[in-house]
Design a protein around this motif. Structure first.
Motif, mmCIF file in Angstrom:
data_model
loop_
_atom_site.group_PDB
_atom_site.id
_atom_site.type_symbol
_atom_site.label_atom_id
_atom_site.label_comp_id
_atom_site.label_asym_id
_atom_site.label_seq_id
_atom_site.Cartn_x
_atom_site.Cartn_y
_atom_site.Cartn_z
ATOM 1 N N PRO A 169 0.339 6.087 3.129
ATOM 2 C CA PRO A 169 0.556 7.635 3.330
ATOM 3 C C PRO A 169 -1.703 8.494 2.587
ATOM 4 O O PRO A 169 -2.012 9.062 3.262
ATOM 5 C CB PRO A 169 1.150 8.638 1.906
ATOM 6 N N GLU A 170 -1.841 7.278 1.863
ATOM 7 C CA GLU A 170 -3.397 7.415 1.764
ATOM 8 C C GLU A 170 -4.271 7.133 2.618
ATOM 9 O O GLU A 170 -5.310 7.363 3.139
ATOM 10 C CB GLU A 170 -3.701 6.498 -0.111
ATOM 11 N N PHE A 171 -3.816 6.020 3.430
ATOM 12 C CA PHE A 171 -4.221 5.211 5.107
ATOM 13 C C PHE A 171 -4.657 6.536 6.042
ATOM 14 O O PHE A 171 -5.141 7.092 6.112
ATOM 15 C CB PHE A 171 -3.847 4.759 5.091
ATOM 16 N N GLU A 172 -3.383 6.785 5.601
ATOM 17 C CA GLU A 172 -3.139 8.341 6.979
ATOM 18 C C GLU A 172 -4.196 9.255 6.452
ATOM 19 O O GLU A 172 -4.661 10.203 7.473
ATOM 20 C CB GLU A 172 -1.942 8.049 7.389
ATOM 21 N N ARG A 173 -4.116 9.598 5.106
ATOM 22 C CA ARG A 173 -4.737 10.974 4.815
ATOM 23 C C ARG A 173 -6.541 10.628 5.013
ATOM 24 O O ARG A 173 -7.608 11.544 4.934
ATOM 25 C CB ARG A 173 -4.839 10.928 3.081
ATOM 26 N N MET A 174 -6.776 9.436 4.717
ATOM 27 C CA MET A 174 -8.352 8.868 5.354
ATOM 28 C C MET A 174 -8.194 9.242 7.091
ATOM 29 O O MET A 174 -9.686 8.947 6.993
ATOM 30 C CB MET A 174 -8.354 7.406 4.935
ATOM 31 N N LEU A 175 -7.488 8.388 7.570
ATOM 32 C CA LEU A 175 -7.646 8.757 8.637
ATOM 33 C C LEU A 175 -8.007 10.501 9.245
ATOM 34 O O LEU A 175 -9.141 10.869 9.597
ATOM 35 C CB LEU A 175 -6.767 7.945 9.593
ATOM 36 N N VAL A 176 -7.176 11.327 8.707
ATOM 37 C CA VAL A 176 -7.694 12.783 8.895
ATOM 38 C C VAL A 176 -8.642 13.215 8.280
ATOM 39 O O VAL A 176 -9.250 13.816 8.718
ATOM 40 C CB VAL A 176 -6.068 13.137 8.615
ATOM 41 N N ARG A 177 -9.375 12.923 6.936
ATOM 42 C CA ARG A 177 -10.187 12.904 6.207
ATOM 43 C C ARG A 177 -11.358 12.764 7.200
ATOM 44 O O ARG A 177 -12.244 13.075 7.338
ATOM 45 C CB ARG A 177 -10.735 12.786 5.153
ATOM 46 N N SER A 178 -11.216 11.538 7.741
ATOM 47 C CA SER A 178 -12.748 10.810 8.572
ATOM 48 C C SER A 178 -12.313 11.538 10.596
ATOM 49 O O SER A 178 -13.475 11.474 10.406
ATOM 50 C CB SER A 178 -11.631 9.536 9.144
ATOM 51 N N GLY A 179 -11.880 12.948 10.536
ATOM 52 C CA GLY A 179 -12.079 13.426 11.682
ATOM 53 C C GLY A 179 -10.838 12.935 12.979
ATOM 54 O O GLY A 179 -10.836 13.588 13.566
ATOM 55 N N ILE A 180 -10.116 12.106 12.760
ATOM 56 C CA ILE A 180 -9.420 11.563 13.484
ATOM 57 C C ILE A 180 -8.029 12.924 13.091
ATOM 58 O O ILE A 180 -7.182 13.446 12.286
ATOM 59 C CB ILE A 180 -8.552 10.538 13.099
#
Length: 302
Positions: A169-180
């Motif tokens: 979940p945190e990995f995917e939140r990081m991706l989304v926060r990066s603009g993905i």
């Protein structure tokens, strides 16, 4: 004749396009008649082919607009395709990317991890394949291998699986926060449908390569995969990156539904295009085309 020539050429181009679609659709051409009959009997409500092609081409034209928008605005898109073996992930991916620019939209289907990769941080082998600005990446299976096949087949320990559920979940939140922009699809088929599709692959020489020992094990461990899927949904369906389930018993409708939904997930719009004009060819009166040796040419067998 001069007025007619361009029309004839455009009609020929359109026919080539339709022929390409039909060629892809002839998936069951070499099935035994008996298997084909059984499949038709179990799928009586088939979508008319004309309706399917009409919608397919319309959605593919919209995907080209989405692609242009992503490239123009340097957006980053990741689409994950998961599901049981033979659920139709590959067919959907093929239709989505069929008319897109491979420099913009690419498919990632990683093999089993190497001995070196097994010692790395689990997500490390996936990170290099994430998109840069102006790219769309479609994962034909993804880091969710750990929650599915690796867990069910015993390739990952229960401790590693639980660590994955804590981390993803945190990995995917990081991706989304990066603009993905991250979209996750699960293609779902029934027990009976998967059995039918496996039988079709066994009897179809063009599809036998799709069957692996792992696929056959998935039939034996159907219930184990069901339990693993249910926990995966429970622990990884986060607001930033929810799961979307695609009912896949009807292949054609599943492809169209997935494509139509994907188009709603990204706020694409018109982008400016430069007018394209074909320049005149430069003719050099002193140029003479050389005659190449006959053995350089492919034999004209057809």
């Amino acid at each position: 004749m001069q007025d007619q020539a361009p029309k004839d050429w455009l009609e020929a181009e359109l026919q080539d396009t339709l022929d390409e679609d039909v060629e892809i659709e002839l998936e069951d051409a070499v099935l035994s008649q008996e298997i084909a009959r059984i499949y038709r009997d179990t799928h009586p409500d088939q979508m008319p082919r004309a309706d399917y092609f009409r919608e397919l081409l319309r959605l593919q034209s919209e995907l080209i607009k989405l692609q242009d928008w992503v490239a123009h605005h340097k957006e980053k898109v990741v689409v994950i395709f998961e599901g049981r073996d033979s659920a139709g992930k590959g067919g959907a991916i093929k239709r989505i990317t069929q008319r897109l620019n491979p420099r913009v939209a690419r498919v990632v289907a990683l093999p089993a991890p190497s001995d070196r990769e097994k010692t790395q941080w689990y997500f490390q082998r996936y990170v290099p394949h994430l998109p840069a600005g102006g790219e769309i990446v479609l994962f034909d299976r993804s880091w969710y291998n750990r929650a599915g096949v690796e867990r069910v087949m015993g390739f990952a320990s229960e401790e590693e699986v639980q660590q994955f559920f804590d981390d993803v979940p945190e990995f995917e939140r990081m991706l989304v926060r990066s603009g993905i922009r991250l979209v996750k699809y699960w293609f779902s088929v029934t027990d009976e449908e998967q059995q039918m599709r496996f039988l079709m692959r066994i009897h179809d020489p063009l599809k036998q390569w799709k069957l692996s020992p792992m696929d056959l094990q998935s039939r034996i461990r159907w219930e184990d995969y069901t339990k693993a899927k249910e926990e995966m949904f429970e622990r990884t369906n986060i607001p930033e990156a929810p799961w979307y389930i695609v009912p896949g018993n009807d292949k054609k409708r599943a492809r169209l539904n997935c494509m139509a939904h994907l188009l709603t997930m990204i706020p694409y719009g018109p982008v400016p295009h430069e007018d394209v004009t074909l320049p005149d060819r430069v003719f050099n009166p002193d140029y003479e085309r050389e005659v190449l040796p006959h053995d350089l040419y492919v034999p004209q067998r057809y």
